[in-house]
Design a protein around this motif. Structure first.
Motif, PDB file in Angstrom:
ATOM      1  N   UNK A   1       0.814  -1.212   0.000  1.00  0.00           N
ATOM      2  CA  UNK A   1       0.000   0.000   0.000  1.00  0.00           C
ATOM      3  C   UNK A   1       0.847   1.262   0.000  1.00  0.00           C
ATOM      4  N   UNK A   2       2.033   1.183   0.536  1.00  0.00           N
ATOM      5  CA  UNK A   2       2.905   2.361   0.597  1.00  0.00           C
ATOM      6  C   UNK A   2       4.109   2.073   1.466  1.00  0.00           C
ATOM      7  N   UNK A   3       5.037   3.030   1.544  1.00  0.00           N
ATOM      8  CA  UNK A   3       6.248   2.859   2.330  1.00  0.00           C
ATOM      9  C   UNK A   3       6.164   3.675   3.610  1.00  0.00           C
ATOM     10  N   UNK A   4       6.438   3.025   4.706  1.00  0.00           N
ATOM     11  CA  UNK A   4       6.428   3.723   5.983  1.00  0.00           C
ATOM     12  C   UNK A   4       7.672   4.604   6.108  1.00  0.00           C
ATOM     13  N   UNK A   5       8.716   4.162   5.537  1.00  0.00           N
ATOM     14  CA  UNK A   5       9.974   4.917   5.605  1.00  0.00           C
ATOM     15  C   UNK A   5      10.035   5.945   4.482  1.00  0.00           C
ATOM     16  N   UNK A   6      10.889   6.888   4.610  1.00  0.00           N
ATOM     17  CA  UNK A   6      11.094   7.904   3.576  1.00  0.00           C
ATOM     18  C   UNK A   6      12.242   7.502   2.648  1.00  0.00           C
ATOM     19  N   UNK A   7      12.365   6.230   2.406  1.00  0.00           N
ATOM     20  CA  UNK A   7      13.459   5.729   1.582  1.00  0.00           C
ATOM     21  C   UNK A   7      13.238   6.068   0.113  1.00  0.00           C
ATOM     22  N   UNK A   8      14.328   6.347  -0.599  1.00  0.00           N
ATOM     23  CA  UNK A   8      14.306   6.617  -2.032  1.00  0.00           C
ATOM     24  C   UNK A   8      15.042   5.478  -2.730  1.00  0.00           C
ATOM     25  N   UNK A   9      14.506   5.024  -3.856  1.00  0.00           N
ATOM     26  CA  UNK A   9      15.125   3.957  -4.635  1.00  0.00           C
ATOM     27  C   UNK A   9      15.581   4.491  -5.982  1.00  0.00           C
ATOM     28  N   UNK A  10      16.883   4.348  -6.266  1.00  0.00           N
ATOM     29  CA  UNK A  10      17.410   4.756  -7.565  1.00  0.00           C
ATOM     30  C   UNK A  10      18.471   3.752  -7.991  1.00  0.00           C
ATOM     31  N   UNK A  11      18.291   3.193  -9.180  1.00  0.00           N
ATOM     32  CA  UNK A  11      19.237   2.217  -9.724  1.00  0.00           C
ATOM     33  C   UNK A  11      19.467   1.058  -8.758  1.00  0.00           C
ATOM     34  N   UNK A  12      18.420   0.671  -8.019  1.00  0.00           N
ATOM     35  CA  UNK A  12      18.555  -0.418  -7.077  1.00  0.00           C
ATOM     36  C   UNK A  12      19.267  -0.058  -5.796  1.00  0.00           C
ATOM     37  N   UNK A  13      19.577   1.230  -5.586  1.00  0.00           N
ATOM     38  CA  UNK A  13      20.303   1.701  -4.408  1.00  0.00           C
ATOM     39  C   UNK A  13      19.310   2.347  -3.450  1.00  0.00           C
TER      40      UNK A  13
END
Length: 495
Positions: A390-402
């Motif tokens: 449903x969504x992400x609890x964390x404020x994590x960003x995903x770029x190029x698998x990182x």
């Protein structure tokens, strides 16, 4: 009886010693027999030089067939791999070393050379990477060194040479210690002041690989094209060939049967080649959510292959797999798939997914062991028992698998001269699903954007450097004066 990662890999090596185990990006091949002998010779050399059971080994070796042999040799010697990204900002590396406190560094001779000479460090800095020094990264640690590759200036004088070891190795038990002893330390979230690292054992890694192989089987004759251990190691255990990525043409030349890609990588690949090789039977997407546009491209490019999307986290590899067709048919949320056999799931009051099972990491470094782990994702079960994100609890960003954690870098950036406030947000590309990383700044007295940009490589990991900078008069806040990241993303927008 708990499974043992080392025993499984070496057993595969003994079954088919003359078959090709690994093919490197530049075409170098290593047989199963050669992989085992190389790993055990490295084990014997390190033990003879004083490596003891439980010693942490900072591991910074460029992916290659030899790198896998070195990693297996370290673990066979009883060492604990402390996985290091050579692009780490120096302060981040030092903070992580203070937590892990390794006794050894194993690195490629070229990396030693680049990090030891100012002109080479300056060249890397101009390319946006401020490489940390590996010879003496933390003065209070008395580190031993070992190196791969040919000797180059910059390699420490007393470093142990791990190349050209020709002593014969008789058959032996290559599984020292207990299978529940730490085998690998992998840093994930946390701040520069308080880093966090996942501790896996030989048993937890082996359990994860078994779960993976049951749903994603490989066998002798298969060619698995990946740069990830969690697909490469099952390939070896199953007797398949692990093909390491290089130019796109390799997937055709090597007649790849199993291909792993980060979604944004696949989008770029099919833009160049249109059709994937007819030999391909399984296409796996992971490390980031696969948006519908990428799934459709994957199905079109590989009509004869099963297209799967994997859901996993460093603490629990893997959790679920979902086919492209069922993901595209899911209208409410991102379908992750049914929990894989052996994976336990439960939900907190706010719908955060918590997972358990034999593949769950032992715990976090410096913290008590745990039997389950919170994913940070908000998830529900549908009527078919499948997980839906449903969504992400964390404020994590995903770029190029990182995985990029803004809180790791924002305080240091906000403390720069001329900066009143700083925040890092991700803007998802609707086609690839990859996120553009934007550094938002509120200017203060004497603000100079060029000066801030020049300081970023010293404060931010190479994989987290922003794609662009947005200067705003102020940041939107919630009623409690907390940063409203959703409103900030809307205010920035795409260029």
């Amino acid at each position: 009886m708990r499974s043992d990662l080392l025993a499984q890999v070496f057993a595969a090596c003994e079954r088919t010693p003359r078959a090709t185990a690994i093919v490197g990006a530049r075409g170098r091949e290593l047989t199963f027999g050669g992989l085992r002998e190389r790993a055990l010779r490295i084990r014997d050399r390190l033990v003879a030089e004083g490596l003891e059971r439980g010693d942490g080994v900072l591991y910074a070796v460029e992916p290659s067939p030899d790198a896998i042999a070195v990693a297996l040799g370290v673990v066979a010697a009883g060492g604990v791999l402390v996985l290091a990204d050579p692009g780490l900002a120096p302060e981040v590396l030092r903070a992580r070393l203070r937590l892990a406190r390794p006794r050894w560094v194993v690195a490629g001779s070229l990396l030693y050379a680049v990090t030891s000479f100012a002109p080479l460090r300056a060249l890397a800095r101009r390319r946006g990477v401020l490489l940390p020094g590996l010879r003496d990264p933390l003065p209070e640690l008395e580190l031993r060194h070992a190196y791969t590759g040919r000797w180059l200036p910059g390699v420490p004088r007393a470093a142990v040479r791990l190349r050209g070891l020709d002593e014969p190795v008789p058959p032996t038990d290559a599984s020292p210690g207990e299978v529940d002893d730490p085998a690998a330390v992998i840093f994930t979230s946390g701040t520069t002041a308080h880093p966090r690292a996942v501790v896996h054992t030989r048993a937890s890694l082996a359990a994860g690989l078994e779960i993976f192989r049951d749903r994603f089987p490989v066998e002798p004759g298969d060619v698995v094209h990946t740069d990830g251990l969690m697909l490469g190691l099952p390939a070896l255990i199953g007797g398949a060939t692990w093909s390491m990525p290089g130019p796109a043409k390799l997937i055709f030349e090597r007649r790849v049967t199993h291909l792993y890609c980060v979604p944004v990588e696949l989008a770029g690949l099919v833009a160049r080649v249109e059709r994937l090789p007819e030999s391909l039977r399984h296409l796996l997407l992971g490390s980031a959510p696969a948006p519908p546009a990428v799934l459709r491209k994957a199905v079109a490019a590989a009509p004869g292959a099963e297209v799967l999307s994997v859901y996993a986290m460093t603490e629990a590899l893997p959790i679920a797999l979902a086919g492209a067709a069922e993901k595209l048919a899911c209208a409410e949320g991102d379908l992750l798939g049914a929990p894989l056999p052996g994976v336990g799931v439960r939900f907190t009051e706010d719908q955060e997914l918590v997972v358990s099972g034999p593949h769950v990491a032992r715990g976090y470094l410096g913290e008590p062991p745990h039997d389950e782990v919170a994913t940070g994702d908000l998830v529900r079960l549908d009527g078919q028992g499948r997980l839906v994100l449903l969504g992400r609890k964390k404020d994590m960003i995903l770029r190029d698998g990182f995985n990029i954690y803004p809180s790791l870098y924002e305080p240091a950036i906000a403390a720069l001269p001329g900066v009143a406030d700083a925040a890092i947000v991700g803007l998802a590309d609707p086609v690839t699903g990859d996120e553009e990383v934007v550094l938002a700044l509120v200017p203060g007295d004497g603000f100079q954007e060029a000066a801030v940009r020049a300081r970023l490589p010293a404060l931010v990991d190479a994989g987290a450097l922003p794609d662009r900078i947005a200067v705003l008069p102020d940041f939107p806040r919630s009623s409690r004066r907390k940063l409203d990241r959703a409103a900030l993303r809307a205010a920035i927008g795409r260029p």
